[in-house]
Design a protein around this motif. Structure first.
Motif, PDB file in Angstrom:
ATOM      1  N   LEU A   1       0.835  -1.205   0.000  1.00  0.00           N
ATOM      2  CA  LEU A   1       0.000   0.000   0.000  1.00  0.00           C
ATOM      3  C   LEU A   1       0.869   1.255   0.000  1.00  0.00           C
ATOM      4  N   LYS A   2       1.938   1.246   0.808  1.00  0.00           N
ATOM      5  CA  LYS A   2       2.847   2.393   0.853  1.00  0.00           C
ATOM      6  C   LYS A   2       3.534   2.614  -0.493  1.00  0.00           C
ATOM      7  N   ILE A   3       3.993   1.532  -1.099  1.00  0.00           N
ATOM      8  CA  ILE A   3       4.685   1.644  -2.385  1.00  0.00           C
ATOM      9  C   ILE A   3       3.720   2.128  -3.466  1.00  0.00           C
ATOM     10  N   ASP A   4       2.488   1.626  -3.448  1.00  0.00           N
ATOM     11  CA  ASP A   4       1.491   2.059  -4.422  1.00  0.00           C
ATOM     12  C   ASP A   4       1.217   3.557  -4.297  1.00  0.00           C
ATOM     13  N   TRP A   5       1.154   4.048  -3.070  1.00  0.00           N
ATOM     14  CA  TRP A   5       0.923   5.483  -2.846  1.00  0.00           C
ATOM     15  C   TRP A   5       2.087   6.305  -3.396  1.00  0.00           C
ATOM     16  N   ALA A   6       3.296   5.870  -3.103  1.00  0.00           N
ATOM     17  CA  ALA A   6       4.471   6.587  -3.619  1.00  0.00           C
ATOM     18  C   ALA A   6       4.481   6.562  -5.145  1.00  0.00           C
ATOM     19  N   GLN A   7       4.246   5.397  -5.728  1.00  0.00           N
ATOM     20  CA  GLN A   7       4.262   5.264  -7.187  1.00  0.00           C
ATOM     21  C   GLN A   7       3.260   6.205  -7.842  1.00  0.00           C
ATOM     22  N   ALA A   8       2.096   6.359  -7.233  1.00  0.00           N
ATOM     23  CA  ALA A   8       1.057   7.222  -7.798  1.00  0.00           C
ATOM     24  C   ALA A   8       1.472   8.686  -7.833  1.00  0.00           C
ATOM     25  N   HIS A   9       2.490   9.042  -7.039  1.00  0.00           N
ATOM     26  CA  HIS A   9       2.939  10.432  -6.961  1.00  0.00           C
ATOM     27  C   HIS A   9       4.359  10.605  -7.508  1.00  0.00           C
ATOM     28  N   MET A  10       4.794   9.638  -8.309  1.00  0.00           N
ATOM     29  CA  MET A  10       6.136   9.692  -8.900  1.00  0.00           C
ATOM     30  C   MET A  10       6.047   9.487 -10.415  1.00  0.00           C
ATOM     31  N   PRO A  11       5.432  10.432 -11.137  1.00  0.00           N
ATOM     32  CA  PRO A  11       5.208  10.244 -12.576  1.00  0.00           C
ATOM     33  C   PRO A  11       6.477  10.242 -13.417  1.00  0.00           C
ATOM     34  N   VAL A  12       7.500  10.963 -13.003  1.00  0.00           N
ATOM     35  CA  VAL A  12       8.740  10.989 -13.780  1.00  0.00           C
ATOM     36  C   VAL A  12       9.405   9.617 -13.753  1.00  0.00           C
ATOM     37  N   LEU A  13       9.491   9.042 -12.566  1.00  0.00           N
ATOM     38  CA  LEU A  13      10.086   7.718 -12.442  1.00  0.00           C
ATOM     39  C   LEU A  13       9.243   6.671 -13.177  1.00  0.00           C
ATOM     40  N   SER A  14       7.931   6.845 -13.162  1.00  0.00           N
ATOM     41  CA  SER A  14       7.068   5.910 -13.886  1.00  0.00           C
ATOM     42  C   SER A  14       7.310   5.991 -15.390  1.00  0.00           C
ATOM     43  N   ARG A  15       7.574   7.182 -15.885  1.00  0.00           N
ATOM     44  CA  ARG A  15       7.877   7.332 -17.307  1.00  0.00           C
ATOM     45  C   ARG A  15       9.187   6.625 -17.647  1.00  0.00           C
ATOM     46  N   ILE A  16      10.176   6.763 -16.777  1.00  0.00           N
ATOM     47  CA  ILE A  16      11.458   6.090 -16.999  1.00  0.00           C
ATOM     48  C   ILE A  16      11.286   4.575 -16.898  1.00  0.00           C
ATOM     49  N   ARG A  17      10.394   4.131 -16.026  1.00  0.00           N
ATOM     50  CA  ARG A  17      10.131   2.695 -15.918  1.00  0.00           C
ATOM     51  C   ARG A  17       9.650   2.122 -17.251  1.00  0.00           C
ATOM     52  N   LYS A  18       8.740   2.822 -17.924  1.00  0.00           N
ATOM     53  CA  LYS A  18       8.256   2.353 -19.227  1.00  0.00           C
ATOM     54  C   LYS A  18       9.401   2.284 -20.233  1.00  0.00           C
ATOM     55  N   GLN A  19      10.280   3.279 -20.178  1.00  0.00           N
ATOM     56  CA  GLN A  19      11.459   3.298 -21.056  1.00  0.00           C
ATOM     57  C   GLN A  19      12.359   2.100 -20.773  1.00  0.00           C
ATOM     58  N   PHE A  20      12.580   1.821 -19.490  1.00  0.00           N
ATOM     59  CA  PHE A  20      13.431   0.705 -19.096  1.00  0.00           C
ATOM     60  C   PHE A  20      12.811  -0.639 -19.483  1.00  0.00           C
ATOM     61  N   GLU A  21      11.498  -0.748 -19.325  1.00  0.00           N
ATOM     62  CA  GLU A  21      10.831  -2.009 -19.675  1.00  0.00           C
ATOM     63  C   GLU A  21      11.026  -2.326 -21.161  1.00  0.00           C
ATOM     64  N   ALA A  22      11.027  -1.274 -21.981  1.00  0.00           N
ATOM     65  CA  ALA A  22      11.197  -1.472 -23.420  1.00  0.00           C
ATOM     66  C   ALA A  22      12.648  -1.733 -23.806  1.00  0.00           C
ATOM     67  N   GLU A  23      13.583  -1.007 -23.169  1.00  0.00           N
ATOM     68  CA  GLU A  23      14.993  -1.065 -23.579  1.00  0.00           C
ATOM     69  C   GLU A  23      15.801  -2.134 -22.860  1.00  0.00           C
ATOM     70  N   GLN A  24      15.385  -2.513 -21.633  1.00  0.00           N
ATOM     71  CA  GLN A  24      16.104  -3.503 -20.814  1.00  0.00           C
ATOM     72  C   GLN A  24      17.603  -3.164 -20.686  1.00  0.00           C
ATOM     73  N   PRO A  25      17.939  -1.954 -20.159  1.00  0.00           N
ATOM     74  CA  PRO A  25      19.348  -1.548 -20.095  1.00  0.00           C
ATOM     75  C   PRO A  25      20.192  -2.359 -19.116  1.00  0.00           C
ATOM     76  N   PHE A  26      19.552  -3.063 -18.173  1.00  0.00           N
ATOM     77  CA  PHE A  26      20.308  -3.803 -17.160  1.00  0.00           C
ATOM     78  C   PHE A  26      20.123  -5.321 -17.302  1.00  0.00           C
ATOM     79  N   LYS A  27      19.700  -5.744 -18.457  1.00  0.00           N
ATOM     80  CA  LYS A  27      19.429  -7.168 -18.647  1.00  0.00           C
ATOM     81  C   LYS A  27      20.678  -8.011 -18.352  1.00  0.00           C
ATOM     82  N   GLY A  28      20.511  -8.992 -17.478  1.00  0.00           N
ATOM     83  CA  GLY A  28      21.605  -9.886 -17.135  1.00  0.00           C
ATOM     84  C   GLY A  28      22.572  -9.349 -16.098  1.00  0.00           C
ATOM     85  N   LEU A  29      22.288  -8.152 -15.557  1.00  0.00           N
ATOM     86  CA  LEU A  29      23.196  -7.523 -14.584  1.00  0.00           C
ATOM     87  C   LEU A  29      22.624  -7.581 -13.172  1.00  0.00           C
TER      88      LEU A  29
END
Length: 421
Positions: free
Chosen positions: A21-49
């Motif tokens: 519940l705490k993490i969900d609340w934080a995530q809902a108020h962190m739109p910049v990081l959420s945008r980067i998350r979508k970028q990371f999901e597509a690019e997988q910059p840390f795959k295998g690391l």
């Protein structure tokens, strides 16, 4: 079975529901990081690391860990302060497949061992807070250095330690100085620290600030924020400094400036924000008012010298949660909040989510940058590239629905030319 469940060391996995519940609340108020998350999901910059993180382990940090995980990394996380770890958040992360080595308020030896366990996963990349992981790698466990490509540092204190190592030629891998990015110190250090320090003090003491005298020790970006918010709460603010330029700035910002030996006599609340040790010490306790309240917003619990305070006391007792009362030999009482550790995290929830959204966006992008450029960077401390700093600011503006102007071609040419116009 979830590998993280098998390997983690936490208090209780049954606490996970509240942590989610705490993490969900934080995530809902962190739109910049959420945008980067979508970028990371597509690019997988840390795959295998493998990535090991040491930060104040609460909900906003947890979401950063999940964003790095979304980029393909195997993530391990530990706390950077024994009193800021939230056990329910730790449990939630374990359920999400992140290995956690952290508990609230472990014994010092156990706390150190949890840091080491996070490094024994042999990470490729690290995120550090205060330089603890880097120090352990270079001093106690150099055998764990072999895989590390680089990392990112969160705090002023950590960068000071890194630069000292770099100057002496001891640093074995590149570190990005996230704290020195504009979108970190202008907002996190100033507005984040300013608000969260008083959140922690007010909820802990339940005392009024208006009409009191607040002594802010250090006028860096964190000190500026603490002083600004104290003024807004109605306090009379005194600043103590060792830097002449910052002292002039504090004076012109409307605050009284004086040495601590004078400020100690009249302060009601004291907040240390220096990153140094013993900035409040024996001779200051000798002249403090009865009822003075001491707190720290620097990184380590050495800014307020507790041994010298204890030596002057006849008794020490806990009078409220996170408040220790020191009864001095002459009858005066002095109070220390959160054992002299970070008051905004040890006695509060840390910076607001919207502030940490920008800081942790910088951390995520800096980790990607150092992973891509570690060979070219070399074994040194580097700043966050300006384009990443600006990218975070633009993402933030977009999330707020705020538009700004752009230079015309003629304006850009004018600014780039040295000739007469």
């Amino acid at each position: 079975m979830n590998k993280a469940v098998e390997n983690s060391i936490i208090k209780d996995l049954q606490l996970a529901h509240e942590g989610h519940l705490k993490i969900d609340w934080a995530q809902a108020h962190m739109p910049v990081l959420s945008r980067i998350r979508k970028q990371f999901e597509a690019e997988q910059p840390f795959k295998g690391l493998k990535v090991s993180i040491s930060l104040h382990l609460e909900a906003k940090t947890a979401y950063l860990a999940k964003v790095v995980q979304a980029g393909g990394a195997e993530v391990t996380i530990t706390g950077s302060n024994p009193l800021s770890t939230q056990d329910d958040v730790c449990a939630a992360l374990v359920e999400d497949g992140i290995t956690v080595y952290a508990k609230y308020n472990p014994e010092p030896a156990e706390y150190k061992q949890l840091l080491i366990r996070a490094l024994e996963t042999k990470p490729d990349l690290i995120i550090d807070d205060g330089g603890d992981l880097v120090t352990i790698l270079h001093s106690e466990r150099p055998d764990l250095l072999e895989n590390i490509r680089g990392g990112a540092e969160e705090t002023t204190t950590g960068i000071l330690r890194l630069k000292a190592m770099d100057k002496e030629g001891h640093l074995k891998f590149p570190m990005v100085a996230v704290n020195d990015a504009y979108c970190k110190y202008l907002f996190d250090n100033r507005y984040g620290t300013g608000q969260s320090v008083w959140d922690g003090i007010n909820r802990t003491t339940n005392l009024v600030v208006a009409g009191k005298t607040v002594v802010v020790v250090g006028y860096g970006w964190c000190g500026k924020g603490v002083a600004m918010r104290a003024k807004g709460l109605g306090a009379s603010v005194i600043v103590t400094e060792v830097d002449a330029i910052r002292a002039v700035e504090a004076h012109m910002d409307g605050f009284r400036v004086m040495p601590m030996t004078e400020a100690a006599k009249i302060g009601d609340f004291f907040v240390t924000v220096t990153g140094n040790r013993d900035v409040i010490r024996g001779e200051h306790y000798d002249v403090m008012k009865d009822g003075a309240i001491l707190s720290n917003a620097g990184h380590f619990d050495v800014e307020v010298n507790k041994p010298e305070l204890a030596a002057r006391s006849t008794s020490i007792r806990t009078v409220r949660r996170n408040i220790e009362e020191y009864q001095l030999k002459d009858g005066r009482k002095v109070y220390v909040l959160a054992e002299g550790r970070l008051v905004n995290l040890a006695a509060g929830d840390g910076h607001p989510a919207e502030i940490m959204d920008m800081t942790f966006a910088l951390q995520a992008l800096s980790l990607k940058y150092v992973n891509e450029q570690y060979e070219q960077i070399g074994k040194t401390v580097v700043n966050v590239p300006y384009e990443l700093d600006e990218q975070v600011a633009r993402f933030k503006l977009e999330s707020l629905g705020v538009n700004i102007d752009s230079l015309t071609d003629e304006q850009r040419t004018y600014l780039d030319s040295w000739q007469e116009h």
